[in-house]
Write an enzyme that holds these catalytic residues in place. Sequence first.
Site, PDB file in Angstrom:
ATOM      1  N   ASN A 189       0.862  -1.178   0.000  1.00  0.00           N
ATOM      2  CA  ASN A 189       0.000   0.000   0.000  1.00  0.00           C
ATOM      3  C   ASN A 189       0.904   1.235   0.000  1.00  0.00           C
ATOM      4  O   ASN A 189       1.468   1.586   1.030  1.00  0.00           O
ATOM      5  CB  ASN A 189      -0.900  -0.029   1.252  1.00  0.00           C
ATOM      6  CG  ASN A 189      -1.734   1.226   1.392  1.00  0.00           C
ATOM      7  OD1 ASN A 189      -1.819   2.040   0.466  1.00  0.00           O
ATOM      8  ND2 ASN A 189      -2.357   1.404   2.558  1.00  0.00           N
ATOM      9  N   LYS A 248       0.049   4.280  -0.385  1.00  0.00           N
ATOM     10  CA  LYS A 248      -0.620   5.491   0.104  1.00  0.00           C
ATOM     11  C   LYS A 248      -0.357   6.654  -0.858  1.00  0.00           C
ATOM     12  O   LYS A 248      -0.236   6.424  -2.057  1.00  0.00           O
ATOM     13  CB  LYS A 248      -0.154   5.808   1.532  1.00  0.00           C
ATOM     14  CG  LYS A 248      -0.240   4.566   2.429  1.00  0.00           C
ATOM     15  CD  LYS A 248      -0.129   4.858   3.886  1.00  0.00           C
ATOM     16  CE  LYS A 248      -0.279   3.562   4.657  1.00  0.00           C
ATOM     17  NZ  LYS A 248      -0.389   3.747   6.086  1.00  0.00           N
ATOM     18  N   SER A 273       2.587  -1.784  10.532  1.00  0.00           N
ATOM     19  CA  SER A 273       4.009  -1.818  10.908  1.00  0.00           C
ATOM     20  C   SER A 273       4.740  -3.120  10.596  1.00  0.00           C
ATOM     21  O   SER A 273       5.676  -3.476  11.309  1.00  0.00           O
ATOM     22  CB  SER A 273       4.177  -1.473  12.395  1.00  0.00           C
ATOM     23  OG  SER A 273       3.820  -0.132  12.624  1.00  0.00           O
ATOM     24  N   GLU A 321      -6.130  -4.640  10.452  1.00  0.00           N
ATOM     25  CA  GLU A 321      -5.124  -3.598  10.696  1.00  0.00           C
ATOM     26  C   GLU A 321      -5.506  -2.790  11.939  1.00  0.00           C
ATOM     27  O   GLU A 321      -6.317  -1.848  11.844  1.00  0.00           O
ATOM     28  CB  GLU A 321      -5.049  -2.636   9.512  1.00  0.00           C
ATOM     29  CG  GLU A 321      -4.563  -3.231   8.226  1.00  0.00           C
ATOM     30  CD  GLU A 321      -3.895  -2.180   7.337  1.00  0.00           C
ATOM     31  OE1 GLU A 321      -2.759  -2.398   6.928  1.00  0.00           O
ATOM     32  OE2 GLU A 321      -4.527  -1.145   7.069  1.00  0.00           O
ATOM     33  N   GLU A 331      -7.335   5.142   7.468  1.00  0.00           N
ATOM     34  CA  GLU A 331      -7.038   6.546   7.148  1.00  0.00           C
ATOM     35  C   GLU A 331      -8.242   7.194   6.449  1.00  0.00           C
ATOM     36  O   GLU A 331      -8.434   8.400   6.546  1.00  0.00           O
ATOM     37  CB  GLU A 331      -5.767   6.635   6.285  1.00  0.00           C
ATOM     38  CG  GLU A 331      -4.519   6.447   7.135  1.00  0.00           C
ATOM     39  CD  GLU A 331      -3.301   5.912   6.383  1.00  0.00           C
ATOM     40  OE1 GLU A 331      -3.296   5.909   5.143  1.00  0.00           O
ATOM     41  OE2 GLU A 331      -2.346   5.484   7.066  1.00  0.00           O
ATOM     42  N   HIS A 352      -9.913   1.466   4.522  1.00  0.00           N
ATOM     43  CA  HIS A 352      -8.664   1.721   5.261  1.00  0.00           C
ATOM     44  C   HIS A 352      -8.943   2.734   6.374  1.00  0.00           C
ATOM     45  O   HIS A 352      -9.698   3.693   6.179  1.00  0.00           O
ATOM     46  CB  HIS A 352      -7.586   2.244   4.304  1.00  0.00           C
ATOM     47  CG  HIS A 352      -6.228   2.238   4.934  1.00  0.00           C
ATOM     48  ND1 HIS A 352      -5.840   3.182   5.851  1.00  0.00           N
ATOM     49  CD2 HIS A 352      -5.193   1.366   4.813  1.00  0.00           C
ATOM     50  CE1 HIS A 352      -4.604   2.899   6.261  1.00  0.00           C
ATOM     51  NE2 HIS A 352      -4.192   1.802   5.654  1.00  0.00           N
ATOM     52  N   GLY A 366       1.811   2.443  11.007  1.00  0.00           N
ATOM     53  CA  GLY A 366       2.866   3.465  10.979  1.00  0.00           C
ATOM     54  C   GLY A 366       3.509   3.754  12.333  1.00  0.00           C
ATOM     55  O   GLY A 366       4.275   4.703  12.460  1.00  0.00           O
TER      56      GLY A 366
HETATM   57  P1  PGA Z   1       2.282   0.541   7.713  1.00  0.00           P
HETATM   58  O1  PGA Z   1       0.878   0.787   6.982  1.00  0.00           O
HETATM   59  O2  PGA Z   1       2.834  -0.752   7.209  1.00  0.00           O
HETATM   60  O3  PGA Z   1       3.117   1.719   7.293  1.00  0.00           O
HETATM   61  O4  PGA Z   1       2.026   0.512   9.173  1.00  0.00           O
HETATM   62  C1  PGA Z   1      -0.002  -0.271   6.748  1.00  0.00           C
HETATM   63  C2  PGA Z   1      -1.267   0.269   6.124  1.00  0.00           C
HETATM   64  O5  PGA Z   1      -1.670   1.380   6.454  1.00  0.00           O
HETATM   65  O6  PGA Z   1      -1.889  -0.406   5.280  1.00  0.00           O
END
Ligand code: PGA
Length: 244
Positions: free
Chosen positions: A11, A13, A205, A168, A101, A99, A174
């Site tokens: 991903n 982003k 992460s 997640e 976010e 997601h 993150g």
């Molecule tokens: P990350 O993000 O691996 O940077 O924690 C995962 C995600 O948001 O899908």
Amino acid sequence: MTNKYIYFVANWKMFGNLRSLYSLNKVISFTKKYKRYKFKLIYCPPNTLISPLKDKLKSSSIDIGAQNCHESENFGANTGQVNSNMLKDVGAKYVIIGHSENRQLGESDNLINLKIKSSIKSGLKVIFCIGETLAQKRKKKTKKVLSHQITHGLKKVKNKKNVLIAYEPVWAIGSGLIPNEKEIFEITNFIKDKVKGSKVLYGGSVNPKNIKLLKKINNVDGFLIGGASQNSNNFIDIIKKTFI
Ligand code: PGA
């Protein structure tokens, strides 16, 4: 974990431009060299890179996904939006929906449900994200929250085999923090019990260090990887360590 196909979903982003695609050369050669490992790679770049990425991946086994879409699969007067048919048209096979976010920006379970249904209608497979916040975890509400997200997100979704579920935890994204192995094992079982026959990915992460622990959790079907997928060396390292 190594007897079944393991998914690695990158991903990106809101990162990446045309130049970033050069770094995928390494990943493409890696997938050709290590065909004996059972992995399925899916890159989810920003929409601007789907078409050039499709060209680049022409002779490779890597699939492409998008990171979100509008809830209608039809054309419409929706400035700034892209629908699932449009994504399919330029080369996406998958789309990430729900997601955290985007949930934080106001996406409701109902909107997520509409997006999942329209994506499946367009012939895309859905990577459906669910997860609890730290406050919910502390109040021991994880299962209740996940159950709610699953029930509403997948309401009247008939072809559940077109949905991969990505667990997640919001607090793990993150942050460098991950749940312990027992927690991930238990939650994955809980999800598989709720959605029979589903494949469940872990995300949050994932990196070249913690993959050694994560790969031992044998009911997990793969990983959704943000930050670490933007660097091809790290991404390859994660895949290699899963199998070696
Ligand atoms: P990350 O993000 O691996 O940077 O924690 C995962 C995600 O948001 O899908």
